[in-house]
Design a protein around this motif. Structure first.
Motif, PDB file in Angstrom:
ATOM      1  N   UNK B 117      -2.057   5.813   2.188  1.00  0.00           N
ATOM      2  CA  UNK B 117      -2.289   4.610   1.384  1.00  0.00           C
ATOM      3  C   UNK B 117      -2.855   4.959   0.009  1.00  0.00           C
ATOM      4  N   UNK B 121      -1.258   4.032  -3.506  1.00  0.00           N
ATOM      5  CA  UNK B 121      -1.991   3.202  -4.466  1.00  0.00           C
ATOM      6  C   UNK B 121      -2.102   3.912  -5.812  1.00  0.00           C
ATOM      7  N   UNK B 125      -0.720   2.592  -9.267  1.00  0.00           N
ATOM      8  CA  UNK B 125      -1.637   2.430 -10.400  1.00  0.00           C
ATOM      9  C   UNK B 125      -1.002   3.010 -11.655  1.00  0.00           C
ATOM     10  N   UNK B 205       3.685  -3.975   3.427  1.00  0.00           N
ATOM     11  CA  UNK B 205       2.951  -5.225   3.597  1.00  0.00           C
ATOM     12  C   UNK B 205       1.507  -5.071   3.113  1.00  0.00           C
ATOM     13  N   UNK B 206       0.887  -3.929   3.403  1.00  0.00           N
ATOM     14  CA  UNK B 206      -0.489  -3.706   2.948  1.00  0.00           C
ATOM     15  C   UNK B 206      -0.552  -3.719   1.430  1.00  0.00           C
ATOM     16  N   UNK B 209      -0.084  -7.121   0.169  1.00  0.00           N
ATOM     17  CA  UNK B 209      -1.301  -7.873   0.481  1.00  0.00           C
ATOM     18  C   UNK B 209      -2.374  -7.606  -0.582  1.00  0.00           C
ATOM     19  N   UNK B 210      -2.443  -6.362  -1.043  1.00  0.00           N
ATOM     20  CA  UNK B 210      -3.443  -6.007  -2.054  1.00  0.00           C
ATOM     21  C   UNK B 210      -3.020  -6.438  -3.455  1.00  0.00           C
ATOM     22  N   UNK B 212      -0.330  -5.276  -5.024  1.00  0.00           N
ATOM     23  CA  UNK B 212       0.279  -4.169  -5.754  1.00  0.00           C
ATOM     24  C   UNK B 212       1.780  -4.098  -5.542  1.00  0.00           C
ATOM     25  N   UNK B 225       0.634 -13.552   3.247  1.00  0.00           N
ATOM     26  CA  UNK B 225      -0.567 -13.410   4.060  1.00  0.00           C
ATOM     27  C   UNK B 225      -1.811 -13.496   3.176  1.00  0.00           C
TER      28      UNK B 225
END
Lengths: 318, 272
Positions: B117, B121, B125, B205-206, B209-210, B212, B225
Motif C-alpha cells: 500500500x 500511495x 503521490x 478499493x482502498x 476509499x482514501x 487517491x 464507501x
C-alpha cells in the motif's frame, strides 16, 4: 555463520536500492515538482520556485543531491516539511505511536488467535468442516478491513450509542480508553492475518503430524496433547514465523486505511495529509522510515528463523 | 477428483456471474448511475430501487454495478501489466541465469521491500490521483511478485529434458521460451492471476476509499464507501452494499484461484 553474513549483505543491498527509489520519488514527478508543491498553497512565482528549489537542493547535480540526502538520512536528518519547516522526523515521531500500537495489537490478535485455531482446525479435519473452513478463510482474507471497520462502527452505534469508538488517546493518559478505542480497528486489521496464519498453521500441522518423529512419539506413548503442542507445533511454527514477518508489510499498509476509518492520528493520516498539501519531503521521509523498518523487521525474522531451525544456518544458501 | 471438479465448476460459475454482471453493467443497470433524484434521497431497499438510493437519490444497485466494472477494469489492467512485466523478467531471469538473474531479482527484491500500500500511495503521490495512476501503481507493486512466482517454475522447466532436446535440435531462445516454457507455465499463471486480481481489487478499493483512486463523480466502490460513511447513521445502504460488492468480487476471484490451484496441483489434494 555464513547464512547470517549472506543475509546481512542482502540487507545492505536492499536498503541501498530502497534509498535510491525513495530518493528518486520527488525527482520523477512529471512536470515541475516545485511548482506543483507551491500550487497547493500559494501563488507560483519564479522567485518562490527558485527559493524552494535551492532549499531542497534540487539545483545541484543528481549525484551530489543523493550523497547529501543519504548522509543526512544516516545522521537522522530526513529533511524539513515544506510548509512548517519543522524537521520531518518530528512530524513522524508525533504520529508513529498510534500506528505502532495498532499494528502490534493487530498482530498479537491475529497471530495469538491463529495458534489455537490452526491447531484445532488440523485436529478436526473432515469433509463438511473443510468446506466451511475454506469459505471462512477466503472471506477472512478478502473482507475489506475498512469496510469491516465501518460496519462494526455502524453496529456499535446502533446497539450501544454513546460508546466512544473513534479517535485515539495515548495509553499512558488513559489505558482503558486507549485499548477500548483500538480494539475495533485492531480487530479489523487482524482478521486477514488470522485467516492467513491459521490456514497456514493448519497445513503445516497436518504435514508435521505425518512425520516419523510424531509416529515415534505416539508409539512410545506420549500423550496426544503433548504430541500436538510439543512435537508437531514446534515444527509447524517455522513457516508461521516467516509469515508473521511478511504480514508486517500488510499491517503497515492496512493501518493507513483503517486509521482513516477510525480517525486515529497515526502515520496514515500523516502521509495522506502530506499528499493532499503536496508536502513531498514529508511523504518521502514517511515512506522511507516505514519501509526501512519493514526491511529490518524481516531481517530480524530471518535471524530468528535460523535460531528456531538450526538446519537453516548452514543449509539454506543462495 | 469428482468432488474437486464440482467445486471448481461451482466457484467458476460464481466468478463468471460476478464478472458478467460487472461487464454488462450498462445493459442490466436499472438506472443511470449518475442520475440524481433529490425527491428520492437515502431510501432503503425497495421495489423500484433494490438496494436503495444514496444522498443524491442515485440508484445504489446501478452505482454498485458500474463501480464494480470500474474496479475490475483498473485491477485487470494493473494485473495484466504486472504479469507482462513480471512474467517477462521472471522468465528471462530463469532462462539466462547468471548475471541477468542476479540483477533482475535484486531489483525485484528492492521493489518487494516496500509495503504494498505504501509504495502504491507513493507512486500516486507522484503521478496525481486517478484511475490510470492507480492502475500503474498496482502494476509496479505486483511486478516483483509475478517475477518471483514465475521464476521458480520457469527454472525447473528450463532445465527439463524437453527443453534440452529442443536446444539440441537447434531451436532458438525465443522459440524455446514461447513454445516450450510459456505453455508449461500457463497453469501457474492462471492461478496467480486470479489470486492477484482478487488482491488488486482490494488495493484499488482502498486507494479509491482514501481519495487517491478513481475520482468522483465516476462511480467506484471505494469512493461510494467513503461517501456513504458520511451518511452512515442516516442511511447506511450505500456503505453497506458498496463494501459487500468489493468483498464478493475479491472473494469470487480468490476462491476460484484457490480451488484451481488445488485441482492443478495433485500434491496438495486432500491436504488442505
Amino acid at each position: 555463520m555464513s547464512y547470517i553474513r549472506e543475509r546481512a549483505l542482502d540487507l545492505v543491498i536492499v536498503l541501498f536500492g530502497v534509498s535510491i527509489i525513495t530518493f528518486m520519488m520527488i525527482r520523477l514527478i512529471p512536470g515541475d515538482a516545485v511548482a506543483i508543491m507551491l500550487g497547493a498553497n500559494t501563488e507560483v512565482t519564479p522567485e518562490r520556485v527558485a527559493e524552494i528549489r535551492a532549499r531542497l537542493g534540487l539545483d545541484q547535480p543528481l549525484l551530489s543531491q543523493y550523497l547529501t540526502w543519504v548522509s543526512g538520512v544516516l545522521t537522522g536528518n530526513l529533511g524539513e516539511s515544506i510548509w512548517t519547516r519543522r524537521p520531518v522526523t518530528q512530524e513522524i515521531a508525533a504520529h508513529v505511536w498510534p500506528t505502532l500500537q495498532l499494528g502490534i495489537l493487530a498482530l498479537a490478535m491475529g497471530a495469538g488467535l491463529a495458534l489455537p485455531l490452526g491447531v484445532t482446525m488440523a485436529r478436526l479435519r473432515g469433509q463438511g468442516f473443510d468446506i466451511g473452513l475454506r469459505i471462512g478463510s477466503v472471506v477472512g482474507l478478502t473482507i475489506p478491513s475498512f469496510w469491516l471497520g465501518i460496519m462494526m462502527i455502524l453496529l456499535l452505534t446502533s446497539f450501544a450509542p454513546g460508546l466512544q469508538v473513534l479517535g485515539y488517546v495515548p495509553f499512558f493518559e488513559d489505558p482503558l480508553g486507549n485499548l477500548a478505542r483500538l480494539a475495533l480497528p485492531a480487530f479489523a486489521l487482524a482478521l486477514p492475518i488470522l485467516a492467513h496464519l491459521s490456514r497456514l498453521l493448519r497445513s503445516a500441522m497436518l504435514d508435521a503430524l505425518q512425520q516419523d518423529y510424531v509416529r515415534t512419539a505416539r508409539a512410545k506413548g506420549v500423550p496426544e496433547s503433548q504430541v500436538l503442542f510439543v512435537h508437531a507445533l514446534r515444527n509447524a511454527l517455522i513457516p508461521f514465523v516467516t509469515s508473521v514477518g511478511i504480514m508486517t508489510g500488510y499491517l503497515l499498509g492496512g493501518a493507513i486505511v483503517v486509521e482513516q476509518v477510525f480517525a486515529i492520528p497515526g502515520l496514515g493520516r500523516l502521509i495522506l495529509g502530506a499528499i493532499s498539501e503536496r508536502n513531498y519531503p514529508l511523504v518521502q521521509a514517511t515512506i522511507l522510515v516505514v519501509t526501512v523498518s519493514f526491511v529490518l523487521i524481516n531481517f530480524a525474522v530471518d535471524m530468528l528463523y535460523a535460531v528456531i531451525d538450526p538446519r537453516i544456518r548452514e543449509a539454506r544458501r543462495g | 477428483m469428482k468432488r474437486h471438479s464440482l467445486v471448481l465448476q461451482l466457484s467458476g460459475a460464481f466468478l463468471a456471474l460476478v464478472l458478467l454482471s460487472a461487464l454488462l453493467a450498462p445493459l442490466i443497470s436499472p438506472f443511470d448511475p449518475l442520475a440524481q433524484n433529490i425527491m428520492a434521497r437515502m431510501r432503503g431497499p425497495e421495489l423500484a430501487h433494490w438496494l436503495g438510493t444514496d444522498q443524491f437519490g442515485r440508484d445504489i444497485l446501478s452505482r454498485v454495478l458500474y463501480g464494480l466494472r470500474a474496479s475490475l477494469i483498473v485491477s485487470s489492467a494493473a494485473v495484466a501489466l504486472a504479469l507482462l512485466l513480471g512474467g517477462t523478467l521472471g522468465v528471462m531471469a530463469a532462462y539466462y541465469r547468471g548475471l541477468t538473474d542476479r540483477i533482475v531479482m535484486r531489483v525485484m527484491d528492492v521493489l518487494f521491500a516496500f509495503p504494498v500500500m505504501l509504495l502504491a500511495i507513493g507512486i500516486i503521490a507522484m503521478l496525481g490521483p486517478g484511475a490510470m495512476p492507480t492502475a500503474i501503481a498496482i502494476a509496479v507493486v505486483y511486478t516483483p511478485i509475478f517475477a518471483r512466482l514465475i521464476r521458480g517454475p520457469a527454472m525447473v522447466i528450463a532445465e527439463s529434458d524437453y527443453v534440452l532436446s529442443a536446444r539440441a535440435v537447434g531451436a532458438g531462445d525465443m522459440r524455446i521460451i514461447t513454445r516450450h516454457i510459456l505453455p508449461n507455465l500457463s497453469s501457474v499463471i492462471l492461478v496467480q492471476t486470479s489470486l492477484m486480481l482478487s488482491a488488486a481489487i482490494l488495493v484499488e478499493a482502498s486507494l479509491s476509499f482514501l481519495g487517491l483512486g478513481t475520482q468522483p463523480p465516476e462511480p467506484s466502490l471505494g469512493t461510494m464507501l467513503s461517501e456513504g460513511r458520511n451518511f452512515l447513521l442516516l442511511s447506511p445502504w450505500s456503505a453497506v452494499f458498496s463494501g459487500l460488492a468489493i468483498l464478493i468480487a475479491a472473494f469470487a476471484l480468490n476462491l476460484f484461484g484457490d480451488v484451481l490451484r488445488d485441482t492443478l496441483d495433485p500434491r496438495l489434494r486432500g491436504n488442505r
